[in-house]
Write a protein that holds these residues in place. Structure first.
Motif, PDB file in Angstrom:
ATOM      1  N   ARG A   8       0.852  -1.192   0.000  1.00 37.91           N
ATOM      2  CA  ARG A   8       0.000   0.000   0.000  1.00 37.91           C
ATOM      3  C   ARG A   8       0.886   1.241   0.000  1.00 37.91           C
ATOM      4  O   ARG A   8       1.759   1.389   0.860  1.00 37.91           O
ATOM      5  CB  ARG A   8      -0.930   0.003   1.210  1.00 37.91           C
ATOM      6  CG  ARG A   8      -1.974   1.110   1.179  1.00 37.91           C
ATOM      7  CD  ARG A   8      -3.009   0.916   2.280  1.00 37.91           C
ATOM      8  NE  ARG A   8      -4.118   1.851   2.122  1.00 37.91           N
ATOM      9  CZ  ARG A   8      -4.130   3.079   2.652  1.00 37.91           C
ATOM     10  NH1 ARG A   8      -3.107   3.500   3.389  1.00 37.91           N
ATOM     11  NH2 ARG A   8      -5.171   3.875   2.460  1.00 37.91           N
ATOM     12  N   VAL A   9       0.648   2.122  -0.964  1.00 37.25           N
ATOM     13  CA  VAL A   9       1.483   3.302  -1.141  1.00 37.25           C
ATOM     14  C   VAL A   9       0.606   4.547  -1.142  1.00 37.25           C
ATOM     15  O   VAL A   9      -0.412   4.598  -1.847  1.00 37.25           O
ATOM     16  CB  VAL A   9       2.276   3.241  -2.466  1.00 37.25           C
ATOM     17  CG1 VAL A   9       3.215   4.441  -2.570  1.00 37.25           C
ATOM     18  CG2 VAL A   9       3.051   1.941  -2.571  1.00 37.25           C
ATOM     19  N   VAL A  10       1.005   5.550  -0.359  1.00 36.32           N
ATOM     20  CA  VAL A  10       0.322   6.840  -0.348  1.00 36.32           C
ATOM     21  C   VAL A  10       1.226   7.857  -1.029  1.00 36.32           C
ATOM     22  O   VAL A  10       2.384   8.022  -0.643  1.00 36.32           O
ATOM     23  CB  VAL A  10      -0.010   7.299   1.087  1.00 36.32           C
ATOM     24  CG1 VAL A  10      -0.643   8.687   1.068  1.00 36.32           C
ATOM     25  CG2 VAL A  10      -0.939   6.300   1.753  1.00 36.32           C
TER      26      VAL A  10
ATOM     27  N   ALA B  87       0.091   2.273   5.527  1.00 38.23           N
ATOM     28  CA  ALA B  87       0.907   2.345   4.308  1.00 38.23           C
ATOM     29  C   ALA B  87       2.252   1.656   4.515  1.00 38.23           C
ATOM     30  O   ALA B  87       2.855   1.748   5.586  1.00 38.23           O
ATOM     31  CB  ALA B  87       1.125   3.791   3.895  1.00 38.23           C
ATOM     32  N   ASP B  88       2.711   0.960   3.494  1.00 37.50           N
ATOM     33  CA  ASP B  88       4.050   0.368   3.507  1.00 37.50           C
ATOM     34  C   ASP B  88       5.093   1.390   3.084  1.00 37.50           C
ATOM     35  O   ASP B  88       6.227   1.375   3.566  1.00 37.50           O
ATOM     36  CB  ASP B  88       4.102  -0.838   2.566  1.00 37.50           C
ATOM     37  CG  ASP B  88       3.116  -1.917   2.963  1.00 37.50           C
ATOM     38  OD1 ASP B  88       3.323  -2.546   4.010  1.00 37.50           O
ATOM     39  OD2 ASP B  88       2.120  -2.103   2.231  1.00 37.50           O
ATOM     40  N   VAL B  89       4.690   2.259   2.159  1.00 37.35           N
ATOM     41  CA  VAL B  89       5.585   3.291   1.632  1.00 37.35           C
ATOM     42  C   VAL B  89       4.764   4.550   1.386  1.00 37.35           C
ATOM     43  O   VAL B  89       3.599   4.462   0.980  1.00 37.35           O
ATOM     44  CB  VAL B  89       6.250   2.858   0.300  1.00 37.35           C
ATOM     45  CG1 VAL B  89       7.210   3.937  -0.202  1.00 37.35           C
ATOM     46  CG2 VAL B  89       6.976   1.536   0.450  1.00 37.35           C
ATOM     47  N   VAL B  90       5.379   5.716   1.628  1.00 39.83           N
ATOM     48  CA  VAL B  90       4.765   6.976   1.216  1.00 39.83           C
ATOM     49  C   VAL B  90       5.736   7.699   0.293  1.00 39.83           C
ATOM     50  O   VAL B  90       6.952   7.553   0.412  1.00 39.83           O
ATOM     51  CB  VAL B  90       4.409   7.881   2.414  1.00 39.83           C
ATOM     52  CG1 VAL B  90       3.368   7.217   3.299  1.00 39.83           C
ATOM     53  CG2 VAL B  90       5.645   8.267   3.213  1.00 39.83           C
ATOM     54  N   VAL B  91       5.178   8.471  -0.629  1.00 41.19           N
ATOM     55  CA  VAL B  91       5.991   9.181  -1.613  1.00 41.19           C
ATOM     56  C   VAL B  91       5.588  10.649  -1.620  1.00 41.19           C
ATOM     57  O   VAL B  91       4.427  10.980  -1.899  1.00 41.19           O
ATOM     58  CB  VAL B  91       5.804   8.588  -3.034  1.00 41.19           C
ATOM     59  CG1 VAL B  91       6.693   9.342  -4.034  1.00 41.19           C
ATOM     60  CG2 VAL B  91       6.110   7.103  -3.040  1.00 41.19           C
ATOM     61  N   GLY B  92       6.539  11.525  -1.315  1.00 40.78           N
ATOM     62  CA  GLY B  92       6.308  12.961  -1.437  1.00 40.78           C
ATOM     63  C   GLY B  92       6.693  13.390  -2.835  1.00 40.78           C
ATOM     64  O   GLY B  92       7.879  13.538  -3.130  1.00 40.78           O
TER      65      GLY B  92
END
Length: 257
Positions: A2-4, A65-70
């Motif tokens: 799950r990625v935000v 979330a497993d990973v978040v991306v700015g």
């Protein structure tokens, strides 16, 4: 996984499409109504909210979330987003886009950034890689370990052309990870012979000596049997004497639209 993703501009949408194509779950957050182009990435979950506010991150269920991306066009927003996700929600992995190279020094663990992706730096490396033959080109730096991935293309007159990989003693803390020959990536073995035009991809740890590597690539030396180690391609000693730059309006969008 799950990625935000914070920022639903062209960069954020492209990241979302790629992740979705690999069967990941994606949430896109942006505070600009103009960025809500849901039809372009209909498989993603969309949230109209400010990614720099705790309530927005709670609504996006960042905790799961497993990973978040700015991925916004505003470095401040990407830093705040990463810091909140890491410190307040304990997200395991944070990735942040660097828009202005002058701000790159801030994108580290103190701001909750695990991986910083600098578009100008990557483009510079690609340009150098395309035109530089015989020179070391730094491709990527791992922010957690400090290790570097570097590349060099062997020119016709390189002293390493014709040498067996097992006969080349690389400097300390330097590993030959891959040989790219034409379009073919090769996992190097001690019996492979280096050829003109080979692209060597090396990983250099924090204790690596770049000057020693440069000297080896430029001057070579007598063939030296590889030291018997757990990795036959690595030896402990050297045997020879070497997006857009400015924020784009909305803190939640990389395009301001």
């Amino acid at each position: 996984m799950r990625v935000v993703v914070a920022g639903a501009g062209s960069v954020g949408r492209s990241i979302a499409r790629e992740l979705l194509s690999h069967d990941h779950e994606v949430v896109l957050i942006d505070k600009s109504p103009a960025a809500m182009r849901v039809a372009q990435v209909p498989e993603a979950d969309w949230l109209l909210a400010d990614a720099c506010e705790l309530s927005s991150l709670e609504a996006a269920d960042v905790t799961s979330a497993d990973v978040v991306v700015g991925a916004t066009g505003d470095d401040k927003a990407n830093l705040v987003f990463s810091l909140l996700c890491k410190t307040e929600f304990g997200v395991p992995r944070t990735v942040a886009r660097v828009n202005n190279p002058k701000n790159e020094w801030m994108f580290d663990g103190s701001w909750g950034v695990d991986v910083a992706v600098s578009t100008p730096r990557i483009m510079t490396a690609m340009v150098e890689e395309a035109v530089a033959v015989g020179d070391l080109v730094r491709i990527f730096t791992f922010h957690q370990s400090g290790a570097d991935i570097v590349e060099v293309t062997l020119p016709d007159d390189s002293p390493l052309v014709g040498a067996r990989v097992g006969s080349v003693v690389w400097p300390t803390d330097t590993v030959l990870a891959c040989i790219v020959r034409g379009a073919q990536p090769l996992a190097p073995t001690v019996d492979d012979t280096l050829e003109s035009g080979d692209e060597l991809v090396l990983v250099m740890g924090t204790q690596a000596d770049e000057e020693s590597l440069q000297h080896l690539l430029a001057h070579g030396g007598p063939a030296v049997a590889a030291v018997a180690t757990s990795d036959p391609l690595v030896a402990p000693e050297l045997a020879v004497p070497d997006g857009d730059d400015a924020p784009e309006g909305s803190a939640g969008s990389d395009e301001g639209r």
